[in-house]
Design an enzyme around this catalytic site. Structure first.
Site, PDB file in Angstrom:
ATOM      1  N   ALA A  66     -24.502 120.960   9.945  1.00 43.55           N
ATOM      2  CA  ALA A  66     -24.855 122.380   9.934  1.00 43.55           C
ATOM      3  C   ALA A  66     -24.450 122.939  11.293  1.00 43.55           C
ATOM      4  O   ALA A  66     -24.366 122.198  12.276  1.00 43.55           O
ATOM      5  CB  ALA A  66     -26.358 122.526   9.726  1.00 43.55           C
ATOM      6  N   GLY A 112     -25.589 117.760   7.989  1.00 38.64           N
ATOM      7  CA  GLY A 112     -25.388 118.528   6.753  1.00 38.64           C
ATOM      8  C   GLY A 112     -24.103 118.148   6.023  1.00 38.64           C
ATOM      9  O   GLY A 112     -23.995 118.346   4.808  1.00 38.64           O
TER      10      GLY A 112
HETATM   11  N1  COA Z   1     -22.277 122.770  14.881  1.00 40.33           N
HETATM   12  C1  COA Z   1     -21.616 123.669  15.631  1.00 40.33           C
HETATM   13  N2  COA Z   1     -20.450 123.385  16.241  1.00 40.33           N
HETATM   14  C2  COA Z   1     -19.973 122.134  16.100  1.00 40.33           C
HETATM   15  C3  COA Z   1     -20.634 121.144  15.341  1.00 40.33           C
HETATM   16  C4  COA Z   1     -21.833 121.514  14.713  1.00 40.33           C
HETATM   17  N3  COA Z   1     -22.520 120.662  13.951  1.00 40.33           N
HETATM   18  N4  COA Z   1     -19.898 120.001  15.396  1.00 40.33           N
HETATM   19  C5  COA Z   1     -18.831 120.276  16.151  1.00 40.33           C
HETATM   20  N5  COA Z   1     -18.858 121.557  16.571  1.00 40.33           N
HETATM   21  C6  COA Z   1     -17.893 122.269  17.389  1.00 40.33           C
HETATM   22  C7  COA Z   1     -18.022 121.872  18.861  1.00 40.33           C
HETATM   23  O1  COA Z   1     -19.068 122.616  19.476  1.00 40.33           O
HETATM   24  C8  COA Z   1     -16.642 122.234  19.374  1.00 40.33           C
HETATM   25  O2  COA Z   1     -16.562 123.633  19.514  1.00 40.33           O
HETATM   26  P1  COA Z   1     -15.866 124.278  20.852  1.00 40.33           P
HETATM   27  O3  COA Z   1     -14.456 123.741  20.828  1.00 40.33           O
HETATM   28  O4  COA Z   1     -15.952 125.751  20.586  1.00 40.33           O
HETATM   29  O5  COA Z   1     -16.659 123.774  22.009  1.00 40.33           O
HETATM   30  C9  COA Z   1     -15.725 121.876  18.196  1.00 40.33           C
HETATM   31  O6  COA Z   1     -16.569 121.862  17.041  1.00 40.33           O
HETATM   32  C10 COA Z   1     -15.075 120.503  18.340  1.00 40.33           C
HETATM   33  O7  COA Z   1     -16.106 119.555  18.538  1.00 40.33           O
HETATM   34  P2  COA Z   1     -16.152 118.546  19.778  1.00 40.33           P
HETATM   35  O8  COA Z   1     -17.576 118.138  19.994  1.00 40.33           O
HETATM   36  O9  COA Z   1     -15.411 119.110  20.936  1.00 40.33           O
HETATM   37  O10 COA Z   1     -15.297 117.321  19.179  1.00 40.33           O
HETATM   38  P3  COA Z   1     -15.393 115.789  19.600  1.00 40.33           P
HETATM   39  O11 COA Z   1     -14.229 115.121  18.957  1.00 40.33           O
HETATM   40  O12 COA Z   1     -15.584 115.644  21.076  1.00 40.33           O
HETATM   41  O13 COA Z   1     -16.748 115.251  18.906  1.00 40.33           O
HETATM   42  C11 COA Z   1     -18.337 115.055  17.119  1.00 40.33           C
HETATM   43  C12 COA Z   1     -16.858 115.215  17.510  1.00 40.33           C
HETATM   44  C13 COA Z   1     -18.412 115.186  15.598  1.00 40.33           C
HETATM   45  C14 COA Z   1     -18.832 113.663  17.530  1.00 40.33           C
HETATM   46  C15 COA Z   1     -19.204 116.140  17.816  1.00 40.33           C
HETATM   47  O14 COA Z   1     -18.607 117.405  17.576  1.00 40.33           O
HETATM   48  C16 COA Z   1     -20.640 116.203  17.366  1.00 40.33           C
HETATM   49  O15 COA Z   1     -21.436 115.365  17.752  1.00 40.33           O
HETATM   50  N6  COA Z   1     -20.988 117.228  16.551  1.00 40.33           N
HETATM   51  C17 COA Z   1     -22.331 117.479  16.138  1.00 40.33           C
HETATM   52  C18 COA Z   1     -22.749 116.511  15.077  1.00 40.33           C
HETATM   53  C19 COA Z   1     -24.190 116.773  14.677  1.00 40.33           C
HETATM   54  O16 COA Z   1     -25.109 116.572  15.433  1.00 40.33           O
HETATM   55  N7  COA Z   1     -24.362 117.212  13.430  1.00 40.33           N
HETATM   56  C20 COA Z   1     -25.655 117.430  12.868  1.00 40.33           C
HETATM   57  C21 COA Z   1     -26.040 118.850  12.944  1.00 40.33           C
HETATM   58  S1  COA Z   1     -27.619 119.118  12.193  1.00 40.33           S
END
Ligand code: COA
Length: 260
Positions: A66, A112
């Site tokens: 999400a 999500g």
């Molecule tokens: N919500 C909002 N934005 C998100 C997101 C989420 N769940 N997951 C990724 N993004 C965004 C990041 O903020 C980033 O945006 P920006 O470029 O404007 O800063 C973009 O997507 C790319 O993500 P990034 O974190 O830079 O990629 P990464 O390869 O370093 O890491 C993940 C990938 C998936 C490990 C990491 O994005 C992450 O941990 N995401 C959240 C996962 C999470 O906790 N999900 C459960 C939500 S309830």
């Protein structure tokens, strides 16, 4: 049908719905949830469609969760409402759709995102996929059915470990757990999934609908669990750790939880 964050194609009675927010790793913001819900409803009624495949755009993510930036300031009530509305309009709706819905998990399926794939009738993953429910690392619990559907699919012990550690598992581990049915190279994911859809299409539509209903009936006891999840999810929004978890994510630093 035109949606801001979705691409939809219909070919040989198979609708492919691609969640298209690649710069945010296809994170589910409110608009995307609403569009997805409308699209699945329409495709469910479309006689040209027998099977729906849901996937994510780009090579990195199915859905990374999400959209954290949208709910970082929510109250207890808003948190519970977020979970209740999402479950009703999209996740439960997909699970109970009369047509088969298959998730083609092409990369990260987190929070999500994994919950969306679990609401689908079954899952096929690409070999780079990574799956997990990391909500407790944000001071939350899963709110879109994850505490109910993950144990149904992988067993209680594995679900407890995955949810409590917030850790990701590989596609191969997910297959071993029974969370996904098949793992294939990323370039073959859609064709492989469509070939399964073609096999389904050869069978009687009414019987398929009844099979979905009958199989789902075995899991309906989880109903109270979904209610508990909604209330507990909402309560997390009243904690300092939730503020810390989401703020730390948005500030790109490690969260420091205090238990408050
Ligand atoms: N919500 C909002 N934005 C998100 C997101 C989420 N769940 N997951 C990724 N993004 C965004 C990041 O903020 C980033 O945006 P920006 O470029 O404007 O800063 C973009 O997507 C790319 O993500 P990034 O974190 O830079 O990629 P990464 O390869 O370093 O890491 C993940 C990938 C998936 C490990 C990491 O994005 C992450 O941990 N995401 C959240 C996962 C999470 O906790 N999900 C459960 C939500 S309830």
């Amino acid at each position: 049908m035109n949606y801001e964050n979705l691409l939809i194609s219909i070919e040989e009675k198979i609708a492919t719905v691609t969640i298209n927010r690649p710069t945010k790793l296809n994170a589910l913001n409110k608009d995307t949830i609403s569009d997805l819900s409308k699209a699945v409803k329409l495709l469910g009624k479309n006689d040209d469609v027998r099977v729906i495949i849901i996937t994510g755009s780009g090579e990195k993510a199915f859905v990374a969760g999400a959209d954290i930036s949208e709910f970082a300031n929510y109250t207890v009530e808003e948190g519970a409402q977020l979970a209740a509305e999402g479950q009703e309009s999209l996740f439960d709706f997909i699970e109970n759709l009369k047509k088969p819905v298959i998730a083609a998990v092409n990369g990260f399926a987190l929070g999500g995102g994994l919950e969306l794939s679990m609401a689908c009738h079954f899952r096929v993953a690409s070999d780079n996929a990574k799956m997990g429910l990391p909500e407790v690392s944000l001071g939350l619990i899963p709110g879109y059915g994850g505490t109910q559907r993950l144990p149904q699919l992988v067993g209680k012990g594995r679900a407890m470990e995955m949810i409590m550690t917030a850790a990701m598992i590989s596609a191969e581990e997910a297959k071993q757990y029974g969370l996904v049915n098949h793992v294939v190279p990323q370039a073959e994911l859609l064709d492989f999934t469509k070939a399964i859809a073609q096999k389904i299409i050869k069978n009687a539509p009414f019987a398929i609908t009844k099979a979905i209903k009958a199989i789902n009936a075995n899991y309906k006891d989880g109903k109270d669990g979904f209610e508990t999840e909604i209330k507990s999810f909402g309560k997390c929004f009243g904690t300092k750790d939730f503020k810390e978890g989401t703020t730390a994510f948005l500030e790109k630093r490690k969260a420091e939880f205090t238990g408050k």
